[in-house]
Write an enzyme that holds these catalytic residues in place. Sequence first.
Site, PDB file in Angstrom:
ATOM      1  N   GLU A 122     -61.235  -7.386 -57.656  1.00  0.00           N
ATOM      2  CA  GLU A 122     -60.624  -7.522 -56.328  1.00  0.00           C
ATOM      3  C   GLU A 122     -60.436  -8.977 -55.925  1.00  0.00           C
ATOM      4  O   GLU A 122     -59.619  -9.294 -55.071  1.00  0.00           O
ATOM      5  CB  GLU A 122     -61.449  -6.776 -55.278  1.00  0.00           C
ATOM      6  CG  GLU A 122     -61.262  -5.265 -55.329  1.00  0.00           C
ATOM      7  CD  GLU A 122     -59.797  -4.852 -55.315  1.00  0.00           C
ATOM      8  OE1 GLU A 122     -59.132  -5.089 -54.299  1.00  0.00           O
ATOM      9  OE2 GLU A 122     -59.314  -4.298 -56.324  1.00  0.00           O
ATOM     10  N   ARG A 160     -43.490 -27.574 -70.156  1.00  0.00           N
ATOM     11  CA  ARG A 160     -42.113 -27.959 -70.496  1.00  0.00           C
ATOM     12  C   ARG A 160     -41.611 -29.134 -69.661  1.00  0.00           C
ATOM     13  O   ARG A 160     -40.600 -29.750 -69.997  1.00  0.00           O
ATOM     14  CB  ARG A 160     -41.173 -26.765 -70.405  1.00  0.00           C
ATOM     15  CG  ARG A 160     -41.085 -26.147 -69.044  1.00  0.00           C
ATOM     16  CD  ARG A 160     -40.338 -24.824 -69.095  1.00  0.00           C
ATOM     17  NE  ARG A 160     -38.985 -24.969 -69.633  1.00  0.00           N
ATOM     18  CZ  ARG A 160     -38.001 -25.606 -69.016  1.00  0.00           C
ATOM     19  NH1 ARG A 160     -38.199 -26.155 -67.831  1.00  0.00           N
ATOM     20  NH2 ARG A 160     -36.814 -25.696 -69.560  1.00  0.00           N
ATOM     21  N   ASP A 175     -31.614 -27.469 -65.229  1.00  0.00           N
ATOM     22  CA  ASP A 175     -32.229 -26.173 -64.990  1.00  0.00           C
ATOM     23  C   ASP A 175     -31.871 -25.631 -63.621  1.00  0.00           C
ATOM     24  O   ASP A 175     -31.727 -26.358 -62.662  1.00  0.00           O
ATOM     25  CB  ASP A 175     -33.759 -26.269 -65.080  1.00  0.00           C
ATOM     26  CG  ASP A 175     -34.229 -26.249 -66.521  1.00  0.00           C
ATOM     27  OD1 ASP A 175     -33.391 -26.044 -67.402  1.00  0.00           O
ATOM     28  OD2 ASP A 175     -35.425 -26.444 -66.729  1.00  0.00           O
TER      29      ASP A 175
HETATM   30  C1  9D3 Z   1     -55.969  -4.910 -52.267  1.00  0.00           C
HETATM   31  C2  9D3 Z   1     -55.529  -6.289 -52.213  1.00  0.00           C
HETATM   32  N1  9D3 Z   1     -55.045  -6.859 -53.480  1.00  0.00           N
HETATM   33  C3  9D3 Z   1     -54.685  -8.274 -53.192  1.00  0.00           C
HETATM   34  C4  9D3 Z   1     -53.274  -8.431 -52.843  1.00  0.00           C
HETATM   35  C5  9D3 Z   1     -56.037  -6.767 -54.529  1.00  0.00           C
HETATM   36  C6  9D3 Z   1     -55.734  -7.514 -55.756  1.00  0.00           C
HETATM   37  C7  9D3 Z   1     -54.583  -7.273 -56.466  1.00  0.00           C
HETATM   38  C8  9D3 Z   1     -54.322  -7.965 -57.658  1.00  0.00           C
HETATM   39  C9  9D3 Z   1     -56.622  -8.461 -56.228  1.00  0.00           C
HETATM   40  C10 9D3 Z   1     -56.376  -9.135 -57.397  1.00  0.00           C
HETATM   41  C11 9D3 Z   1     -55.227  -8.871 -58.126  1.00  0.00           C
HETATM   42  C12 9D3 Z   1     -54.996  -9.569 -59.391  1.00  0.00           C
HETATM   43  N2  9D3 Z   1     -53.899 -10.557 -59.294  1.00  0.00           N
HETATM   44  C13 9D3 Z   1     -54.093 -11.826 -59.523  1.00  0.00           C
HETATM   45  O1  9D3 Z   1     -55.204 -12.224 -59.838  1.00  0.00           O
HETATM   46  C14 9D3 Z   1     -52.994 -12.755 -59.374  1.00  0.00           C
HETATM   47  C15 9D3 Z   1     -51.644 -12.554 -58.946  1.00  0.00           C
HETATM   48  C16 9D3 Z   1     -50.922 -11.391 -58.536  1.00  0.00           C
HETATM   49  O2  9D3 Z   1     -51.410 -10.255 -58.502  1.00  0.00           O
HETATM   50  N3  9D3 Z   1     -49.605 -11.568 -58.184  1.00  0.00           N
HETATM   51  C17 9D3 Z   1     -48.988 -12.775 -58.203  1.00  0.00           C
HETATM   52  N4  9D3 Z   1     -49.623 -13.867 -58.572  1.00  0.00           N
HETATM   53  C18 9D3 Z   1     -50.933 -13.750 -58.944  1.00  0.00           C
HETATM   54  S1  9D3 Z   1     -51.890 -15.021 -59.429  1.00  0.00           S
HETATM   55  C19 9D3 Z   1     -53.207 -14.091 -59.663  1.00  0.00           C
END
Ligand code: 9D3
Length: 235
Positions: A122, A160, A175
């Site tokens: 989480e 890059r 780009d």
């Molecule tokens: C219930 C709330 N959620 C948070 C929005 C829980 C949750 C979802 C996904 C907690 C951790 C995650 C894992 N995601 C990442 O660690 C993460 C992430 C992403 O989910 N989307 C975009 N960028 C990133 S960078 C790290």
Amino acid sequence: MKIDVLTIFPEFFKEVFDFGIIRRARKAGIVEINIHDIRHFALDKHKMTDDRPFGGGDGMVMKPEPIFAAVEEILGTVDKANYPPGVRVILLSPQGARLNQVVAESIAHEADHAIVICGRYEGIDERVNEALVTDEVSIGDYVLSGGEPAATVLVDAIVRLLPNALGSETSAVNDSFSSGMLDYPHYTRPAEFRGMPVPEVLLSGDHAKIEEWRKAKALEKTLKNRRDLLDTDKE
Ligand code: 9D3
């Protein structure tokens, strides 16, 4: 530049940095990428990296101790105020500031050492963020299973941009996003494929007209797919 990635899934990165521009940059000594298993820094005999959340709720939270221990071993300090200049400790999290080309450029141009922390479960104990992290970064508004896929995106976008990473044949100047507009469509041989012709102007040899066509097509695609890039006050 040195990049240290902290993860509980080191295997995830086994081959992902072994291709193309990143592979070449590593071989040329432009970047050194090291993957560290957070579990290796766990203190207890069961090597626990997560625990139940204070205050209750679903899911598990990554414990602070192994991450502090990893940063201490890598940097020699866990005192953010006294990090050496050029150090960035980046936490990948859904709560981060959204990654874009400006963020990638600021890291590539200002940092010589990046520590990238991949969250799972989480989330991560917020004291990691408070005490260690200089930049909390998200790669976009969608839910991933963890920070690992985000780390591959961030590292690619940074590497890059490092001086001499893009061989002479490529250039970062043209780009998309550097120009604020999407790229124009590209075509190669054959001139007709399954009844689909290449736009005639591209075969004409008239470079002024080709340039004009490409600008119009870039604008058309930007209007269709990314209206937001054309807004005068963005973000
Ligand atoms: C219930 C709330 N959620 C948070 C929005 C829980 C949750 C979802 C996904 C907690 C951790 C995650 C894992 N995601 C990442 O660690 C993460 C992430 C992403 O989910 N989307 C975009 N960028 C990133 S960078 C790290």
